[in-house]
Design a protein around this motif. Structure first.
Motif, PDB file in Angstrom:
ATOM      1  N   THR A 180       0.655  13.498  -4.702  1.00  0.00           N
ATOM      2  CA  THR A 180       1.808  12.644  -5.004  1.00  0.00           C
ATOM      3  C   THR A 180       2.435  12.054  -3.754  1.00  0.00           C
ATOM      4  OG1 THR A 180       2.221  14.108  -6.888  1.00  0.00           O
ATOM      5  CG2 THR A 180       3.962  12.548  -6.318  1.00  0.00           C
ATOM      6  N   LEU A 181       2.379  12.774  -2.624  1.00  0.00           N
ATOM      7  CA  LEU A 181       2.969  12.234  -1.403  1.00  0.00           C
ATOM      8  C   LEU A 181       2.278  10.941  -0.975  1.00  0.00           C
ATOM      9  CD1 LEU A 181       4.966  12.367   0.886  1.00  0.00           C
ATOM     10  CD2 LEU A 181       3.472  14.018   2.052  1.00  0.00           C
ATOM     11  N   ASP A 182       0.973  10.830  -1.219  1.00  0.00           N
ATOM     12  CA  ASP A 182       0.269   9.588  -0.901  1.00  0.00           C
ATOM     13  C   ASP A 182       0.807   8.430  -1.743  1.00  0.00           C
ATOM     14  OD1 ASP A 182      -1.379  11.078   0.827  1.00  0.00           O
ATOM     15  OD2 ASP A 182      -2.742  11.562  -0.823  1.00  0.00           O
ATOM     16  N   VAL A 183       1.097   8.715  -3.007  1.00  0.00           N
ATOM     17  CA  VAL A 183       1.670   7.691  -3.897  1.00  0.00           C
ATOM     18  C   VAL A 183       3.082   7.329  -3.444  1.00  0.00           C
ATOM     19  CG1 VAL A 183       2.363   7.179  -6.272  1.00  0.00           C
ATOM     20  CG2 VAL A 183       0.261   8.481  -5.840  1.00  0.00           C
ATOM     21  N   VAL A 184       3.872   8.342  -3.111  1.00  0.00           N
ATOM     22  CA  VAL A 184       5.246   8.117  -2.641  1.00  0.00           C
ATOM     23  C   VAL A 184       5.243   7.235  -1.391  1.00  0.00           C
ATOM     24  CG1 VAL A 184       7.225   9.291  -1.574  1.00  0.00           C
ATOM     25  CG2 VAL A 184       6.222  10.188  -3.691  1.00  0.00           C
ATOM     26  N   ARG A 185       4.354   7.549  -0.459  1.00  0.00           N
ATOM     27  CA  ARG A 185       4.274   6.748   0.771  1.00  0.00           C
ATOM     28  C   ARG A 185       3.833   5.317   0.476  1.00  0.00           C
ATOM     29  NH1 ARG A 185       1.555  11.724   4.120  1.00  0.00           N
ATOM     30  NH2 ARG A 185       3.465  12.417   5.195  1.00  0.00           N
ATOM     31  N   ALA A 186       2.795   5.171  -0.336  1.00  0.00           N
ATOM     32  CA  ALA A 186       2.307   3.826  -0.653  1.00  0.00           C
ATOM     33  C   ALA A 186       3.394   2.991  -1.311  1.00  0.00           C
ATOM     34  CB  ALA A 186       1.072   3.913  -1.550  1.00  0.00           C
ATOM     35  N   ARG A 187       4.139   3.600  -2.224  1.00  0.00           N
ATOM     36  CA  ARG A 187       5.232   2.891  -2.894  1.00  0.00           C
ATOM     37  C   ARG A 187       6.307   2.493  -1.888  1.00  0.00           C
ATOM     38  NH1 ARG A 187       8.076   6.320  -5.972  1.00  0.00           N
ATOM     39  NH2 ARG A 187       9.051   4.633  -7.145  1.00  0.00           N
ATOM     40  N   THR A 188       6.648   3.419  -1.003  1.00  0.00           N
ATOM     41  CA  THR A 188       7.697   3.168  -0.005  1.00  0.00           C
ATOM     42  C   THR A 188       7.298   2.040   0.938  1.00  0.00           C
ATOM     43  OG1 THR A 188       8.441   5.470  -0.092  1.00  0.00           O
ATOM     44  CG2 THR A 188       9.024   4.211   1.866  1.00  0.00           C
ATOM     45  N   PHE A 189       6.089   2.108   1.474  1.00  0.00           N
ATOM     46  CA  PHE A 189       5.644   1.126   2.461  1.00  0.00           C
ATOM     47  C   PHE A 189       5.470  -0.258   1.829  1.00  0.00           C
ATOM     48  CE2 PHE A 189       3.322   4.955   4.542  1.00  0.00           C
ATOM     49  CZ  PHE A 189       4.537   5.461   4.982  1.00  0.00           C
ATOM     50  N   TYR A 190       4.929  -0.286   0.623  1.00  0.00           N
ATOM     51  CA  TYR A 190       4.701  -1.548  -0.099  1.00  0.00           C
ATOM     52  C   TYR A 190       6.033  -2.231  -0.426  1.00  0.00           C
ATOM     53  CZ  TYR A 190       2.988  -4.463  -4.068  1.00  0.00           C
ATOM     54  OH  TYR A 190       2.685  -5.478  -4.946  1.00  0.00           O
ATOM     55  N   SER A 191       6.976  -1.453  -0.962  1.00  0.00           N
ATOM     56  CA  SER A 191       8.264  -2.034  -1.344  1.00  0.00           C
ATOM     57  C   SER A 191       9.041  -2.496  -0.114  1.00  0.00           C
ATOM     58  CB  SER A 191       9.091  -1.033  -2.149  1.00  0.00           C
ATOM     59  OG  SER A 191       9.365   0.126  -1.388  1.00  0.00           O
ATOM     60  N   SER A 192       8.955  -1.731   0.976  1.00  0.00           N
ATOM     61  CA  SER A 192       9.658  -2.100   2.201  1.00  0.00           C
ATOM     62  C   SER A 192       9.102  -3.391   2.786  1.00  0.00           C
ATOM     63  CB  SER A 192       9.544  -0.962   3.221  1.00  0.00           C
ATOM     64  OG  SER A 192      10.172  -1.309   4.438  1.00  0.00           O
ATOM     65  N   LEU A 193       7.787  -3.527   2.801  1.00  0.00           N
ATOM     66  CA  LEU A 193       7.160  -4.721   3.365  1.00  0.00           C
ATOM     67  C   LEU A 193       7.536  -5.970   2.593  1.00  0.00           C
ATOM     68  CD1 LEU A 193       5.086  -5.887   5.431  1.00  0.00           C
ATOM     69  CD2 LEU A 193       3.333  -5.516   3.663  1.00  0.00           C
TER      70      LEU A 193
END
Length: 347
Positions: A180-193
């Motif tokens: 789940t941490l991989d999903v959390v990171r991907a969501r965070t980085f994608y939304s921030s960008l």
């Protein structure tokens, strides 16, 4: 901010984040009693994870276990004004009692890599810890859902599977590697960008849980936005290297403990919701036949039996297909390493 306000904020944060990854199909009128154990509860991940599980209204009993220090952690967490009853257990002699009657067992136990320690040294230590804990699970709560956090997840999940096979308790629907941490990171980085609200974003992440075996599928992200090739490559690499980013930021004095505890709490909540009849979709590392690898992370449908269905990969971009082809041998090797640890005669 008052303590009650902090608790409310944390509860809402966990619930909101989970709901973005959840497909609600049904719910019961009364909430069943659910016992959760955290094995490694006195550690850097275990302590915040224990706190987050105490805040979860779906948890009625919380069992905290570690080799030492757990009574103090349990006393501390037990003062939080939520409904879950908390017990602390320390030492191998208390492990069976800690596991008795558990519905979900979360395993963040293990040691971080220290200066002078090789990756093989780390593997042997953590693999031995996981093997011992899973032996106890097979004896004391063989029907529990097991959420594996201990690294390397690509190998520790196969270790757990082999231990359960030896004891005649293996159910592939009930063993998970927490990615789940991989999903959390991907969501965070994608939304921030892209300036998106992270609560509205989802990005499936498949493969495994280390380095290039982590494959975020930004072509399937929602909401859909245009990404350049350079942006896709940068987002993918940052997701894969998220753990290293934290270690470097902490100057070698720690790792991703807080974000991992948060991600572990999200996935545990999803498992409990599934047990309670509220089916939902999560990415997780499980026994799988959607590739030629025996274990693989992809979307699965969680329900009353654990994994109700392992979902396919969908349509991959050329970049993602190349990533999938590239990760397979490394993931295959990690899986075999875990199997061979429990069954050295097959090595």
């Amino acid at each position: 901010m008052a303590a009650r306000s902090v608790a409310t904020l944390l509860k809402r944060s966990v619930s909101a984040a989970t709901s973005t990854q959840t497909t609600r199909c049904m719910s019961s009128s009364s909430t069943p009693k659910r016992k959760v154990a955290v094995l490694g509860a006195a550690g850097g991940i275990g302590q915040p994870l224990g706190l987050l599980m105490k805040l979860n209204p779906l948890v009625t009993d919380l069992s905290l276990y570690d080799i030492a220090g757990t009574p103090g952690v349990a006393a501390d967490i037990s003062h939080v004004d939520t409904g879950a009853r908390v017990e602390g257990f320390a030492g191998e002699q208390d492990l069976g009692e800690a596991l008795k009657g558990c519905d979900v067992v979360i395993i963040p136990a293990g040691v971080p890599r220290k200066p002078g320690m090789t990756r093989d040294d780390l593997f042997k230590i953590n693999a031995g810890i996981v093997k011992g804990l899973c032996t106890a699970i097979a004896e004391h709560c063989p029907g529990a859902l097991v959420n594996m956090i201990s690294n390397p997840v690509n190998s520790t999940v196969p270790i757990a599977a082999e231990v359960f096979k030896q004891h005649g308790t293996y159910d592939p629907r009930k063993l998970f590697g927490v990615t789940t941490l991989d999903v959390v990171r991907a969501r965070t980085f994608y939304s921030s960008l892209k300036g998106l609200s992270v609560r509205e974003v989802n990005v499936p992440v498949v493969g495994g849980h280390a380095g290039i075996t982590i494959l975020p599928l930004f072509s399937q992200a929602s909401p859909k936005v245009q990404l350049t090739d350079d942006e896709i490559e940068a987002l993918t690499k940052r997701t894969q290297d998220g753990g290293t980013e934290v270690v470097q930021a902490k100057a070698g004095k720690g790792s991703a403990t807080l974000s991992m505890a948060y991600a572990g709490a999200l996935f545990a909540e999803a498992c409990i919701k599934g047990l309670n009849g509220e089916e939902n979709i999560q990415c997780t590392y499980v026994a799988s036949n959607i590739t030629d690898l025996p274990f693989f992370s992809s979307k699965v449908r969680l329900g009353k039996n654990g994994v109700e269905e392992v979902l396919g990969l969908g349509t991959l971009s050329d970049y993602e297909q190349n990533g999938l082809d590239a990760l397979k041998e490394e993931l295959r090797s990690s899986i075999q390493k875990g199997i061979d640890f429990v069954n050295p005669q097959h090595a």
